[in-house]
Write a protein that holds these residues in place. Structure first.
Motif, PDB file in Angstrom:
ATOM      1  N   TYR A  56       0.777  -1.257  -0.010  1.00 40.72           N
ATOM      2  CA  TYR A  56       0.175   0.001   0.100  1.00 40.72           C
ATOM      3  C   TYR A  56       0.844   1.109  -0.029  1.00 40.72           C
ATOM      4  O   TYR A  56       0.431   2.157  -0.813  1.00 40.72           O
ATOM      5  CB  TYR A  56      -0.865   0.052   1.036  1.00 40.72           C
ATOM      6  CG  TYR A  56      -1.777   1.292   1.308  1.00 40.72           C
ATOM      7  CD1 TYR A  56      -3.199   1.064   0.895  1.00 40.72           C
ATOM      8  CD2 TYR A  56      -1.496   2.512   1.680  1.00 40.72           C
ATOM      9  CE1 TYR A  56      -4.107   1.900   0.621  1.00 40.72           C
ATOM     10  CE2 TYR A  56      -2.421   3.477   1.719  1.00 40.72           C
ATOM     11  CZ  TYR A  56      -3.777   3.203   1.137  1.00 40.72           C
ATOM     12  OH  TYR A  56      -4.509   4.144   1.148  1.00 40.72           O
ATOM     13  N   LEU A  69       2.700   1.862  -3.315  1.00 42.43           N
ATOM     14  CA  LEU A  69       1.454   2.336  -4.331  1.00 42.43           C
ATOM     15  C   LEU A  69       1.311   3.878  -3.996  1.00 42.43           C
ATOM     16  O   LEU A  69       0.959   4.522  -4.991  1.00 42.43           O
ATOM     17  CB  LEU A  69       0.358   1.572  -4.270  1.00 42.43           C
ATOM     18  CG  LEU A  69       0.766   0.185  -5.065  1.00 42.43           C
ATOM     19  CD1 LEU A  69      -0.712  -0.781  -4.998  1.00 42.43           C
ATOM     20  CD2 LEU A  69       1.069   0.285  -6.697  1.00 42.43           C
ATOM     21  N   GLY A  70       1.302   4.113  -2.823  1.00 47.29           N
ATOM     22  CA  GLY A  70       1.001   5.662  -2.254  1.00 47.29           C
ATOM     23  C   GLY A  70       1.908   6.453  -2.679  1.00 47.29           C
ATOM     24  O   GLY A  70       1.560   7.512  -3.130  1.00 47.29           O
ATOM     25  N   VAL A  80       3.754   6.007  -5.192  1.00 48.35           N
ATOM     26  CA  VAL A  80       3.826   6.100  -6.724  1.00 48.35           C
ATOM     27  C   VAL A  80       2.604   7.136  -7.149  1.00 48.35           C
ATOM     28  O   VAL A  80       2.583   8.080  -7.833  1.00 48.35           O
ATOM     29  CB  VAL A  80       3.410   4.841  -7.369  1.00 48.35           C
ATOM     30  CG1 VAL A  80       3.081   5.039  -8.977  1.00 48.35           C
ATOM     31  CG2 VAL A  80       4.527   3.785  -7.267  1.00 48.35           C
ATOM     32  N   GLY A  81       1.642   7.157  -6.528  1.00 48.18           N
ATOM     33  CA  GLY A  81       0.370   7.981  -6.649  1.00 48.18           C
ATOM     34  C   GLY A  81       0.822   9.518  -6.273  1.00 48.18           C
ATOM     35  O   GLY A  81       0.297  10.283  -6.830  1.00 48.18           O
ATOM     36  N   ASN A 138      -6.433  10.659   0.355  1.00 50.80           N
ATOM     37  CA  ASN A 138      -5.338   9.771  -0.159  1.00 50.80           C
ATOM     38  C   ASN A 138      -4.293  10.085   0.865  1.00 50.80           C
ATOM     39  O   ASN A 138      -3.459   9.199   1.496  1.00 50.80           O
ATOM     40  CB  ASN A 138      -4.738   9.524  -1.603  1.00 50.80           C
ATOM     41  CG  ASN A 138      -5.838   8.714  -2.294  1.00 50.80           C
ATOM     42  OD1 ASN A 138      -5.590   7.646  -2.447  1.00 50.80           O
ATOM     43  ND2 ASN A 138      -6.908   9.151  -2.993  1.00 50.80           N
ATOM     44  N   ILE A 179      -1.678   6.575 -14.295  1.00 48.79           N
ATOM     45  CA  ILE A 179      -1.154   6.182 -13.060  1.00 48.79           C
ATOM     46  C   ILE A 179      -1.523   6.586 -12.000  1.00 48.79           C
ATOM     47  O   ILE A 179      -2.147   5.986 -10.961  1.00 48.79           O
ATOM     48  CB  ILE A 179       0.469   5.994 -13.197  1.00 48.79           C
ATOM     49  CG1 ILE A 179       0.937   5.069 -14.060  1.00 48.79           C
ATOM     50  CG2 ILE A 179       0.864   5.381 -11.682  1.00 48.79           C
ATOM     51  CD1 ILE A 179       2.493   4.845 -14.454  1.00 48.79           C
ATOM     52  N   CYS A 212      -4.191   4.814  -9.274  1.00 49.07           N
ATOM     53  CA  CYS A 212      -3.774   4.731  -7.876  1.00 49.07           C
ATOM     54  C   CYS A 212      -4.863   5.211  -6.727  1.00 49.07           C
ATOM     55  O   CYS A 212      -5.200   4.748  -5.809  1.00 49.07           O
ATOM     56  CB  CYS A 212      -2.368   5.200  -7.698  1.00 49.07           C
ATOM     57  SG  CYS A 212      -1.189   4.001  -8.339  1.00 49.07           S
ATOM     58  N   VAL A 252      -7.390   1.768  -7.066  1.00 44.36           N
ATOM     59  CA  VAL A 252      -6.333   0.780  -6.321  1.00 44.36           C
ATOM     60  C   VAL A 252      -6.465   1.114  -4.806  1.00 44.36           C
ATOM     61  O   VAL A 252      -6.880   0.207  -3.884  1.00 44.36           O
ATOM     62  CB  VAL A 252      -5.187   0.642  -6.918  1.00 44.36           C
ATOM     63  CG1 VAL A 252      -4.282  -0.380  -6.201  1.00 44.36           C
ATOM     64  CG2 VAL A 252      -5.389   0.264  -8.519  1.00 44.36           C
ATOM     65  N   LEU A 253      -5.889   2.265  -4.472  1.00 42.08           N
ATOM     66  CA  LEU A 253      -5.589   2.774  -3.045  1.00 42.08           C
ATOM     67  C   LEU A 253      -7.076   2.497  -2.333  1.00 42.08           C
ATOM     68  O   LEU A 253      -7.036   2.036  -1.207  1.00 42.08           O
ATOM     69  CB  LEU A 253      -4.847   3.780  -2.872  1.00 42.08           C
ATOM     70  CG  LEU A 253      -3.505   3.825  -3.348  1.00 42.08           C
ATOM     71  CD1 LEU A 253      -2.810   5.063  -3.249  1.00 42.08           C
ATOM     72  CD2 LEU A 253      -2.702   2.783  -2.671  1.00 42.08           C
TER      73      LEU A 253
END
Length: 225
Positions: free
Chosen positions: A15, A18-19, A21-22, A49, A111, A115, A119-120
């Motif tokens: 998580y 990916l966080g 990346v976001g 987020n 992306i 995210c 996804v998140l």
């Protein structure tokens, strides 16, 4: 539910990765590293987020420090508020904004959008169900959660006052006013009454969903017994 430390570490690490990346994507670094987007702070998507990433990072630190299997117990109120905020982000975007007139559908597949909008949110809600002790939520959590979207609206209002309600200042690469990042807070198109109506709708919806999750929390414990 799941008290396994290894499972928690893996989930939380995925998580947070990916966080990150976001977060980089919302700054526009993937588009042009020399032109970082400065408007990221006005979007509820990003703020919700950021809150969830912060809570998850704190959870990862707690999990890494402990030596035994146990539930994640970091900031239960913030975890609940983050869960409702990220759920609101997921629903509003995918139901109301993703297919809005004039929006380029290809933007939904970038992306950062994937995210932060899909996804998140799914992973965070899954984490709330999987790694948290049941019947730990307090009755006032849903009411306290209303403060998050209301604080966001107040923040937008303060910004609008500072910018003298100048809707000619646009979010970069869009036709959306900086002071009105979403249609339901746009005083020019919705009017004061319309904006107040949307705030009321969202506040009631936020509280209702919060109490629904509170009920699921207690129902899950009862069934487990």
């Amino acid at each position: 539910m799941i008290k396994n430390r290894t499972a928690q570490l893996i989930f939380q690490t995925i998580y947070c990765t990916l966080g990150l990346v976001g977060f980089v994507a919302c700054l526009g670094i993937f588009d042009n590293i020399r032109m970082i987007r400065w408007d990221f702070y006005v979007h509820f998507t990003n703020l919700s987020n950021f809150l969830c990433i912060g809570v998850m990072l704190a959870s990862l630190i707690q999990t890494a420090k402990k030596k035994e299997d146990s539930y994640v117990t970091v900031a239960p109120v913030l975890k609940f508020i983050g869960m409702l905020g990220i759920l609101l982000t997921f629903l509003v975007f995918n139901i109301m904004l993703a297919g809005a007139e004039g929006r380029d559908p290809q933007l939904n597949w970038r992306i950062g959008s994937l995210c932060f909008h899909v996804v998140l949110p799914i992973l965070y809600i899954a984490d709330w169900f999987l790694f948290r002790e049941r019947r730990a939520c307090k009755w006032y959590y849903p009411i306290a959660s209303i403060g998050f979207p209301l604080a966001y609206v107040i923040f937008l209002l303060i910004q609008a006052v500072i910018l003298k309600f100048d809707s000619s200042i646009l979010i970069p690469t869009t036709t959306t006013p900086l002071i009105y990042p979403y249609f339901f807070v746009n005083l020019d198109t919705q009017g004061v009454g319309g904006v107040l109506m949307w705030i009321g709708i969202l506040a009631v919806a936020f509280a209702a969903v919060g109490f629904a999750f509170l009920g699921l929390d207690r129902l899950g414990k009862k069934n487990a017994k």
